[in-house]
Design a protein around this motif. Structure first.
Motif, short mmCIF file in Angstrom:
data_model
loop_
_atom_site.label_atom_id
_atom_site.label_comp_id
_atom_site.label_asym_id
_atom_site.label_seq_id
_atom_site.Cartn_x
_atom_site.Cartn_y
_atom_site.Cartn_z
N SER A 85 83.23 86.16 25.16
CA SER A 85 83.30 85.74 26.56
C SER A 85 84.53 84.87 26.82
O SER A 85 85.19 84.39 25.91
CB SER A 85 82.03 84.98 26.96
OG SER A 85 81.92 83.77 26.26
N VAL A 86 84.78 84.70 28.11
CA VAL A 86 85.80 83.76 28.59
C VAL A 86 85.04 82.60 29.22
O VAL A 86 84.18 82.81 30.09
CB VAL A 86 86.73 84.41 29.63
CG1 VAL A 86 87.70 83.37 30.20
CG2 VAL A 86 87.48 85.57 29.04
N ARG A 87 85.35 81.39 28.78
CA ARG A 87 84.72 80.19 29.34
C ARG A 87 85.72 79.51 30.26
O ARG A 87 86.87 79.28 29.90
CB ARG A 87 84.30 79.23 28.25
CG ARG A 87 83.61 77.99 28.79
CD ARG A 87 83.15 77.05 27.70
NE ARG A 87 82.22 77.76 26.83
CZ ARG A 87 82.19 77.61 25.51
NH1 ARG A 87 83.04 76.79 24.90
NH2 ARG A 87 81.32 78.28 24.78
N VAL A 88 85.27 79.18 31.46
CA VAL A 88 86.07 78.47 32.46
C VAL A 88 85.43 77.10 32.65
O VAL A 88 84.22 77.01 32.85
CB VAL A 88 86.07 79.22 33.81
CG1 VAL A 88 86.82 78.42 34.87
CG2 VAL A 88 86.65 80.61 33.66
N ASP A 126 78.21 85.08 34.04
CA ASP A 126 77.00 85.42 33.30
C ASP A 126 76.14 84.19 33.04
O ASP A 126 74.93 84.29 32.91
CB ASP A 126 77.38 86.11 31.99
CG ASP A 126 77.98 87.48 32.24
OD1 ASP A 126 77.23 88.38 32.69
OD2 ASP A 126 79.20 87.65 32.04
N ARG A 127 76.80 83.02 32.96
CA ARG A 127 76.13 81.74 32.80
C ARG A 127 77.00 80.68 33.43
O ARG A 127 78.22 80.79 33.40
CB ARG A 127 75.98 81.38 31.30
CG ARG A 127 75.07 82.25 30.52
CD ARG A 127 75.28 82.09 29.01
NE ARG A 127 76.61 82.51 28.53
CZ ARG A 127 77.02 83.76 28.44
NH1 ARG A 127 76.24 84.75 28.82
NH2 ARG A 127 78.22 84.05 27.99
N TRP A 128 76.36 79.64 33.99
CA TRP A 128 77.15 78.50 34.45
C TRP A 128 76.26 77.27 34.49
O TRP A 128 75.03 77.37 34.55
CB TRP A 128 77.84 78.77 35.77
CG TRP A 128 76.99 78.81 37.00
CD1 TRP A 128 76.26 79.87 37.45
CD2 TRP A 128 76.79 77.76 37.94
NE1 TRP A 128 75.62 79.54 38.62
CE2 TRP A 128 75.93 78.26 38.94
CE3 TRP A 128 77.27 76.46 38.04
CZ2 TRP A 128 75.53 77.49 40.03
CZ3 TRP A 128 76.87 75.70 39.13
CH2 TRP A 128 76.01 76.21 40.10
N GLU A 129 76.91 76.11 34.40
CA GLU A 129 76.19 74.85 34.40
C GLU A 129 77.12 73.73 34.84
O GLU A 129 78.34 73.89 34.89
CB GLU A 129 75.64 74.55 33.01
CG GLU A 129 76.72 74.33 31.97
CD GLU A 129 76.19 74.07 30.57
OE1 GLU A 129 75.00 73.70 30.44
OE2 GLU A 129 76.96 74.22 29.62
N ARG A 142 81.09 74.44 34.26
CA ARG A 142 81.44 75.39 33.21
C ARG A 142 80.79 76.74 33.54
O ARG A 142 79.61 76.79 33.86
CB ARG A 142 80.89 74.87 31.89
CG ARG A 142 81.10 75.75 30.70
CD ARG A 142 80.49 75.15 29.45
NE ARG A 142 81.01 73.82 29.21
CZ ARG A 142 80.30 72.81 28.73
NH1 ARG A 142 79.02 72.96 28.46
NH2 ARG A 142 80.86 71.64 28.52
N ALA A 143 81.58 77.80 33.46
CA ALA A 143 81.07 79.15 33.71
C ALA A 143 81.59 80.07 32.62
O ALA A 143 82.71 79.89 32.11
CB ALA A 143 81.53 79.65 35.08
N GLU A 144 80.79 81.07 32.26
CA GLU A 144 81.22 82.05 31.26
C GLU A 144 81.08 83.45 31.80
O GLU A 144 80.11 83.77 32.49
CB GLU A 144 80.39 81.91 29.98
CG GLU A 144 80.72 80.67 29.20
CD GLU A 144 80.12 80.65 27.81
OE1 GLU A 144 79.60 81.70 27.35
OE2 GLU A 144 80.17 79.59 27.18
N VAL A 145 82.08 84.27 31.49
CA VAL A 145 82.08 85.68 31.84
C VAL A 145 82.14 86.46 30.54
O VAL A 145 83.08 86.28 29.75
CB VAL A 145 83.28 86.05 32.75
CG1 VAL A 145 83.30 87.54 33.04
CG2 VAL A 145 83.24 85.24 34.04
#
Length: 161
Positions: A85-88, A126-129, A142-145
């Motif tokens: 994944s890519v984490r932003v 796909d996920r974020w917090e 933080r978000a992940e794709v």
């Protein structure tokens, strides 16, 4: 008798981090830098992942400069290419209440001019917090794709940053 250790290939985590001015220009630059970095990692412009990350960065950076702005303080964009994944991450130093978690995102009315940014993040990531900034004060969104299998392999073999 102990079994032989399992040999794993090296895990490469690529990281990009940049502090930007808490201005609309800084937010626009965050998006452009993110797209450039993804391309350098082997994630092509126009791919689903690149497009999703571009919108996520644009929304989180816009929120940081609009709602998280503290005069004289920058916000930080951090991208990480982790396994699969890519984490932003977008971090600001505002001490105001944190935005709601994914389950508490407010729905904007049809005529509202704002209030859709976190809905977009929720739809594309796909996920974020939201977590407290380390060191305080502030917060990090933080978000992940997730990367498709073929793109994950390409990105792992891409150029080193």
């Amino acid at each position: 008798m102990t079994p032989p250790p399992i040999r794993q290939g090296p895990v490469t985590v690529r990281v990009f981090s940049q502090r930007l001015s808490s201005t609309p220009r800084g937010a626009r630059l965050a998006r452009r830098l993110a797209l450039h970095q993804l391309h350098a990692w082997g994630i092509p412009h126009g791919s689903d992942v690149s497009d999703a990350v571009a919108v996520i960065v644009a929304e989180l950076a816009a929120n940081a400069v609009t709602h998280g702005r503290v005069p004289g303080r920058d916000f930080e964009l951090r991208l990480a290419l982790v396994t699969g994944s890519v984490r932003v991450e977008v971090t600001d130093t505002c001490t105001e209440p944190r935005p709601p978690a994914a389950s508490g995102v407010r729905t904007a009315g049809p005529l509202d001019e704002d209030g859709r940014g976190l809905l977009l993040v929720d739809a594309l990531a796909d996920r974020w917090e939201v977590v407290d900034r380390e060191p305080p004060p502030g917060k990090t969104v933080r978000a992940e794709v997730d990367l498709p299998g073929w793109l994950s392999l390409t990105a792992r073999q891409g150029s080193v940053v």
